[in-house]
Design a protein around this motif. Sequence first.
Motif, mmCIF file in Angstrom:
data_model
loop_
_atom_site.group_PDB
_atom_site.id
_atom_site.type_symbol
_atom_site.label_atom_id
_atom_site.label_comp_id
_atom_site.label_asym_id
_atom_site.label_seq_id
_atom_site.Cartn_x
_atom_site.Cartn_y
_atom_site.Cartn_z
ATOM 1 N N LEU A 141 101.067 -0.328 55.456
ATOM 2 C CA LEU A 141 101.431 0.084 54.084
ATOM 3 C C LEU A 141 100.608 1.216 53.673
ATOM 4 O O LEU A 141 100.921 2.195 53.130
ATOM 5 C CB LEU A 141 101.537 -1.212 53.348
ATOM 6 C CG LEU A 141 101.770 -1.000 51.795
ATOM 7 C CD1 LEU A 141 103.266 -0.593 51.596
ATOM 8 C CD2 LEU A 141 101.485 -2.175 50.895
ATOM 9 N N ALA B 108 101.326 4.470 54.690
ATOM 10 C CA ALA B 108 102.410 4.982 54.263
ATOM 11 C C ALA B 108 102.243 5.507 52.816
ATOM 12 O O ALA B 108 102.716 6.576 52.457
ATOM 13 C CB ALA B 108 103.630 3.896 54.317
ATOM 14 N N MET C 217 112.776 11.651 48.971
ATOM 15 C CA MET C 217 112.219 10.095 49.035
ATOM 16 C C MET C 217 112.538 9.740 50.648
ATOM 17 O O MET C 217 113.576 10.220 51.491
ATOM 18 C CB MET C 217 113.140 9.394 48.538
ATOM 19 C CG MET C 217 112.509 8.025 48.463
ATOM 20 S SD MET C 217 113.445 7.080 46.982
ATOM 21 C CE MET C 217 112.318 5.716 46.906
ATOM 22 N N HIS C 218 111.590 8.985 51.275
ATOM 23 C CA HIS C 218 111.649 8.318 52.731
ATOM 24 C C HIS C 218 112.164 6.970 52.400
ATOM 25 O O HIS C 218 111.784 6.380 51.532
ATOM 26 C CB HIS C 218 110.414 8.669 53.322
ATOM 27 C CG HIS C 218 110.237 10.012 53.660
ATOM 28 N ND1 HIS C 218 110.873 10.868 54.416
ATOM 29 C CD2 HIS C 218 109.347 10.907 53.136
ATOM 30 C CE1 HIS C 218 110.465 11.943 54.428
ATOM 31 N NE2 HIS C 218 109.222 12.129 53.483
ATOM 32 N N ILE D 15 111.606 3.131 53.627
ATOM 33 C CA ILE D 15 110.270 2.452 53.563
ATOM 34 C C ILE D 15 110.723 1.263 54.783
ATOM 35 O O ILE D 15 109.894 -0.054 54.553
ATOM 36 C CB ILE D 15 109.919 1.819 52.363
ATOM 37 C CG1 ILE D 15 111.185 0.581 51.662
ATOM 38 C CG2 ILE D 15 109.464 2.824 51.225
ATOM 39 C CD1 ILE D 15 110.686 -0.238 50.501
ATOM 40 N N PRO E 198 106.794 1.272 36.771
ATOM 41 C CA PRO E 198 106.854 2.232 37.586
ATOM 42 C C PRO E 198 106.437 2.003 38.847
ATOM 43 O O PRO E 198 105.374 1.271 39.305
ATOM 44 C CB PRO E 198 106.018 3.048 36.684
ATOM 45 C CG PRO E 198 105.778 2.858 35.392
ATOM 46 C CD PRO E 198 105.968 1.049 35.478
ATOM 47 N N THR F 20 107.203 0.519 41.366
ATOM 48 C CA THR F 20 107.329 -0.880 42.224
ATOM 49 C C THR F 20 108.483 -0.945 43.383
ATOM 50 O O THR F 20 108.378 -1.764 43.807
ATOM 51 C CB THR F 20 107.397 -1.810 41.119
ATOM 52 O OG1 THR F 20 108.729 -1.703 40.341
ATOM 53 C CG2 THR F 20 106.356 -2.000 40.407
ATOM 54 N N GLY F 21 108.941 0.179 43.502
ATOM 55 C CA GLY F 21 110.010 0.381 44.633
ATOM 56 C C GLY F 21 111.363 -0.069 44.031
ATOM 57 O O GLY F 21 112.099 -0.355 45.153
ATOM 58 N N LYS F 22 111.627 0.237 42.962
ATOM 59 C CA LYS F 22 113.105 -0.169 42.549
ATOM 60 C C LYS F 22 114.227 0.738 43.360
ATOM 61 O O LYS F 22 114.994 0.247 43.760
ATOM 62 C CB LYS F 22 113.239 0.035 41.085
ATOM 63 C CG LYS F 22 112.457 -0.956 40.066
ATOM 64 C CD LYS F 22 112.788 -1.024 38.659
ATOM 65 C CE LYS F 22 112.150 0.273 38.260
ATOM 66 N NZ LYS F 22 110.900 0.651 38.289
ATOM 67 N N THR F 23 113.863 1.681 43.308
ATOM 68 C CA THR F 23 114.793 2.830 43.826
ATOM 69 C C THR F 23 114.723 2.622 45.401
ATOM 70 O O THR F 23 115.884 2.381 46.060
ATOM 71 C CB THR F 23 114.306 4.169 43.829
ATOM 72 O OG1 THR F 23 114.224 4.451 42.187
ATOM 73 C CG2 THR F 23 115.461 5.228 44.428
ATOM 74 N N ALA F 24 113.579 2.491 46.119
ATOM 75 C CA ALA F 24 113.745 2.259 47.260
ATOM 76 C C ALA F 24 114.399 0.963 47.796
ATOM 77 O O ALA F 24 115.193 0.704 48.715
ATOM 78 C CB ALA F 24 112.205 2.117 47.985
ATOM 79 N N GLN G 127 110.542 2.137 30.174
ATOM 80 C CA GLN G 127 110.726 3.600 30.344
ATOM 81 C C GLN G 127 111.962 4.230 29.649
ATOM 82 O O GLN G 127 112.270 5.362 29.847
ATOM 83 C CB GLN G 127 110.792 3.778 31.967
ATOM 84 C CG GLN G 127 109.567 3.575 32.954
ATOM 85 C CD GLN G 127 109.785 3.956 34.234
ATOM 86 O OE1 GLN G 127 110.172 5.044 34.626
ATOM 87 N NE2 GLN G 127 109.539 3.142 35.164
ATOM 88 N N GLU H 97 108.521 11.580 42.088
ATOM 89 C CA GLU H 97 107.211 11.439 41.989
ATOM 90 C C GLU H 97 106.501 12.843 42.765
ATOM 91 O O GLU H 97 107.200 13.422 43.307
ATOM 92 C CB GLU H 97 107.019 10.288 42.963
ATOM 93 C CG GLU H 97 107.325 9.995 44.380
ATOM 94 C CD GLU H 97 106.876 8.717 44.962
ATOM 95 O OE1 GLU H 97 106.868 7.825 44.088
ATOM 96 O OE2 GLU H 97 106.759 8.898 46.135
HETATM 97 N N1 ATP Z 1 107.032 -1.422 50.980
HETATM 98 C C1 ATP Z 1 106.944 -0.087 50.750
HETATM 99 N N2 ATP Z 1 106.238 0.615 51.702
HETATM 100 C C2 ATP Z 1 106.044 1.969 51.496
HETATM 101 N N3 ATP Z 1 106.339 2.639 50.388
HETATM 102 C C3 ATP Z 1 106.802 2.109 49.424
HETATM 103 C C4 ATP Z 1 107.027 0.544 49.395
HETATM 104 N N4 ATP Z 1 107.556 0.368 48.138
HETATM 105 C C5 ATP Z 1 107.640 1.458 47.650
HETATM 106 N N5 ATP Z 1 107.205 2.336 48.261
HETATM 107 C C6 ATP Z 1 106.696 3.846 47.723
HETATM 108 O O1 ATP Z 1 106.398 3.846 46.582
HETATM 109 C C7 ATP Z 1 107.056 4.865 45.627
HETATM 110 C C8 ATP Z 1 107.809 4.203 44.567
HETATM 111 O O2 ATP Z 1 108.982 3.775 44.837
HETATM 112 P P1 ATP Z 1 110.133 3.936 43.967
HETATM 113 O O3 ATP Z 1 110.395 5.603 43.496
HETATM 114 O O4 ATP Z 1 111.227 3.075 44.514
HETATM 115 O O5 ATP Z 1 109.982 3.163 42.593
HETATM 116 P P2 ATP Z 1 110.694 3.097 41.167
HETATM 117 O O6 ATP Z 1 110.216 1.504 41.068
HETATM 118 O O7 ATP Z 1 111.816 3.295 41.454
HETATM 119 O O8 ATP Z 1 109.785 3.814 40.196
HETATM 120 P P3 ATP Z 1 110.091 4.452 38.791
HETATM 121 O O9 ATP Z 1 110.788 3.384 38.130
HETATM 122 O O10 ATP Z 1 108.725 4.834 38.481
HETATM 123 O O11 ATP Z 1 110.905 5.675 39.364
HETATM 124 C C9 ATP Z 1 108.004 5.670 46.742
HETATM 125 O O12 ATP Z 1 107.204 6.703 47.130
HETATM 126 C C10 ATP Z 1 108.084 4.633 47.632
HETATM 127 O O13 ATP Z 1 108.559 5.051 48.867
#
Ligand code: ATP
Length: 738
Positions: free
Chosen positions: A176, A179, A188-189, A191, A217, A219-223, A566, A697
Motif C-alpha cells: 500500500l 502504491a 487515475m489508476h 487500486i 478527502p 479516502t478512496g471514494k472515487t476508487a 467539500q 489530485e
Molecule cells: N486501497 C488503496 N490502495 C492504493 N491507493 C489508494 C487506495 N485507496 C485510495 N487510494 C488512492 O488514494 C487517492 C485518493 O483516492 P480517491 O480519489 O478515490 O479519493 P476520494 O475520496 O474520491 O477523494 P476526494 O473526495 O478528495 O476527491 C487516489 O490516488 C487513489 O488511487
Amino acid sequence: MDGGPDTLEGDDVAAQQLRAEQLVVDDVYARLDALRTEARAQLEQVRSTPTGGTHQARSERDSFATLYADRLATYDAVEQRLLFGRIDVHEGGRLVQRYVGRIGMSDAEHTPVLTDWRAPAARPFYQATAANPAGVVRRRHVATRDRVVTGVEDDVLDVDRLDDETRAGLSGEGALLAALGEHRTGRMHDIVATIQSEQDEIIRSALDGVLVVQGGPGTGKTAVALHRAAFLLYAHRERLARSGVLLVGPSHAFLRYIERVLPALGETGVVSTTMATLLPDVVAGAHEQPAVARVKGRASMAGVIARAVAARQRVPERTQTVRVGSHELEIRPDDVAAARSRARRAHQPHNAARTVFVRQMLQVLARQYAQALSSEVSGEDMAGIVEDVRVERDVRVALNLLWMPLSPEGLLRDLWSKPHRLAEAAPGMSARDRALLARDPGAPWTEADVPLLDEAAELIGERIDPERDRAQAQAEAQRKAEIAYARESMQASGAGGGMVSAETLAARFADTGPSLTTAERAAADRSWTYGHVVVDEAQELSPMAWRVLLRRCPSRSFTVVGDTGQTSSGAGAHRWGDVFDPLVRGSWRLAELTVNYRTPRSVMDAASAVLAAACRRDGVTPPEHAIVSARDLPGALRVAAGSLEQEVALARELGGTVAVVAPVEAVPRLRERLNAPGVDLTAPLVVLDPVESKGLEFDAVVAIDVGRMARGDAYVTMTRATRRLTLMGDQPAGLPVE
Ligand SMILES: Nc1ncnc2c1ncn2[C@@H]1O[C@H](COP(=O)(O)OP(=O)(O)OP(=O)(O)O)[C@@H](O)[C@H]1O
C-alpha cells in the motif's frame, strides 16, 4: 550488521521467493496467451464464414464475432499486473495457496490457476486482518512489470500458524505504501491490488437500495465507486448488462481523469456523464450564480414546473366564437372544462393528452356545426363534419391556445423570460427569488436548468411528430426480434456468460441503424432506465437533480459517494439525511471511509483545522469524524516565501504533476501568466479553480488566496496534493502555527 551472513541469507531467501513467484507468473501468462490465441482463431474462423445466407444466419455470425472480439479486448486489457496477489489460507484442514488477479482463469484441465478479484474466493485477500484472519495465514502482494516479478510483500495475519520455512521467507514493507508513493500522471489508476478492508466491504455491498458512502478527502471514494461498478457488473451481469450502469461525475475533466480505470478492470458497459450533459439534446455550458442555482435546485421547483404545464391547459373566462364555413360556432367554458377534465383523467403527458382534449372539443364543435347546417347527420357524415371543423384555421388556432403543444425548452424559456408566467406558476416564491431567475429568452442553459428541463420533459412527453412515432415503433419491433434471436443462439451455443449480452449483440449488428452498445443507446435516450447508478461528488447535487436520477433508476439501486465537508454548490447537501429522507426514507444506508490515502498527515491536519474554523465562522457543525492520513512526508505543508514563478518551479522539482488552484476570477489571468491554458491533466502544470479541481489530485499544489475562498472550496483546494501543498496570498483562518 552491515553485510553480515544474516543479510546475505535474507537476500538469498528474497531472491528465491522472486524466482518461485516468477514461475507461477510465467504459467499464468502462458495460459493468457493460449486463451488469446484460441479467441483469435475463433474470431478468424467466424469472420471467414461466407457472409451470404439469411438475416438470422448473419446476425448469429456477427454475434459470435463480437463475443470473441470482446474476449480478446479483455485479455489485452489485463496484460499489465494480471496476477497481483496470493493468499495462503487454511481450508478443509489443509493450507491452500490461491493466486488473485484481474480475471479468473483455469488451465486446460479446468483447474483454477487465477481467481478473479471480484469472486467470493478472493474476498479473504482484502478482508483478512491480524485481528480476524479468517483462515488466512499470509497475504502476499506480488509486484510485476511487463510479466517480470519485481517484488513480493507479505502481511502475516496468523503468526502462530506460520511454519518455520515460511517465516524465514517473509519480506516486504507494505504494498500500500509503495502504491501511495508513486508519482501522479493525470490519470487515475485502479487500486485492485491494495483495496483495504473498509473499502472492500463497500465494494461488495448488496446491489439493492441506496448506499451512501461518506468519506473525507482522499479516502478512496472515487476508487471505491469505480471498483464497485466493476464488481456489480461481474456479480450481477445478467441484470446489469442489459440495462447498463450510469456514472455521474462532477466535470468532464474528472471523467477524463478516471476513464482508464474501468476498462483496466475489464468493464466497458458504463455510461459516464455529468449533470450538465445528461440530456441528449441539451448543451448546458453556461456558468450559474450560486444564489440562482440554489433557487433552481429546490424540491419545490417540481411544483412550479407542474403548474407551468397545467397553466397551458386553459379554460377561457368567456365564450369565444370561431367561424367554420359561413357559420359561427361557440367555444364555451363549460365544454372546455369538461374536455380538459377528460384529457387529464387519461394520465398521459401533456402533448399526448392534448390529442384527447382536441378530439373531444372537435366532437362538441362538430355537433354545433351539424345543427347549424340543420341536416339529419348519419354516423358517416359526422366523421366528415368533424374533419371539416378540424381543418378550419380558426378552430386550430383557438384549440391550440387552449392546450398548447409544448417543448421543455420552450416552457422553461418562457418561465425565465416572462415574469407573468413565473408569477402564475410560482405564486409562493418571493419576488426576490423570482427576480433572480429572470433572464433573456436567448440565454444559454446552465447545469441548474437540466433537472428542470428533465422534469418538464417528463410532464410534457415526446414532441408531437407522428412520422417519427411510426418509424420508432417499427424499429423497436425489429430490435425485439433480433434480441430474441441473439439470445436463442447464445443459449444454444453455451456462449454469453461473459462480456456481452444478447441485447448488445443484437443492437450492434442490427442491419438497420448504427451499431450501438447498450451503453451508447442508453446515453442517447432520455427515457432510458439503468440497473444501477453511481454518483460521485454527490454532495453537489440539488434535490431537483436527485429527482432526475431517481427517475433514471426505478429500482432505486444507487451507489452515492461524497463528502459533505467539500460541498461548494449553492444547492448542494450538508447532511445526507436532508437529501435522502424525503426521497427514499428507510431504503438508504450509510457507510463511511476514514483513512486518507492521498494527503500527507500534516496537510490533512491543517485542512481539517481550517474547515473547523470556517464551520465556526459560518455557524454550522463541523464534521464529526477526524480523517487520518495513511502517511506523512516531511515539509509537505509550505507557506510561500518566493514569487509564484519561484514556488511553481520549486513544486516542479518534486517531479510529477503540479496544479495552481486559485479563486475562479483569478484563473484566466494566471493561465496566461504561467502559460498553462486549458485543463489538460496530463500536462505538467495546470491552473484550476476549486470547483474544477474537485475529485482530482496532483503531486504538488500551489494554492492561492485560500483565505478568500468559501468553506467547501478551501477544503477541496487544500486536500488535492499527494506530496506538497504551498499556500500563497491570503491565508485561511485556523491554520496551525508552526
Ligand atoms: N486501497 C488503496 N490502495 C492504493 N491507493 C489508494 C487506495 N485507496 C485510495 N487510494 C488512492 O488514494 C487517492 C485518493 O483516492 P480517491 O480519489 O478515490 O479519493 P476520494 O475520496 O474520491 O477523494 P476526494 O473526495 O478528495 O476527491 C487516489 O490516488 C487513489 O488511487
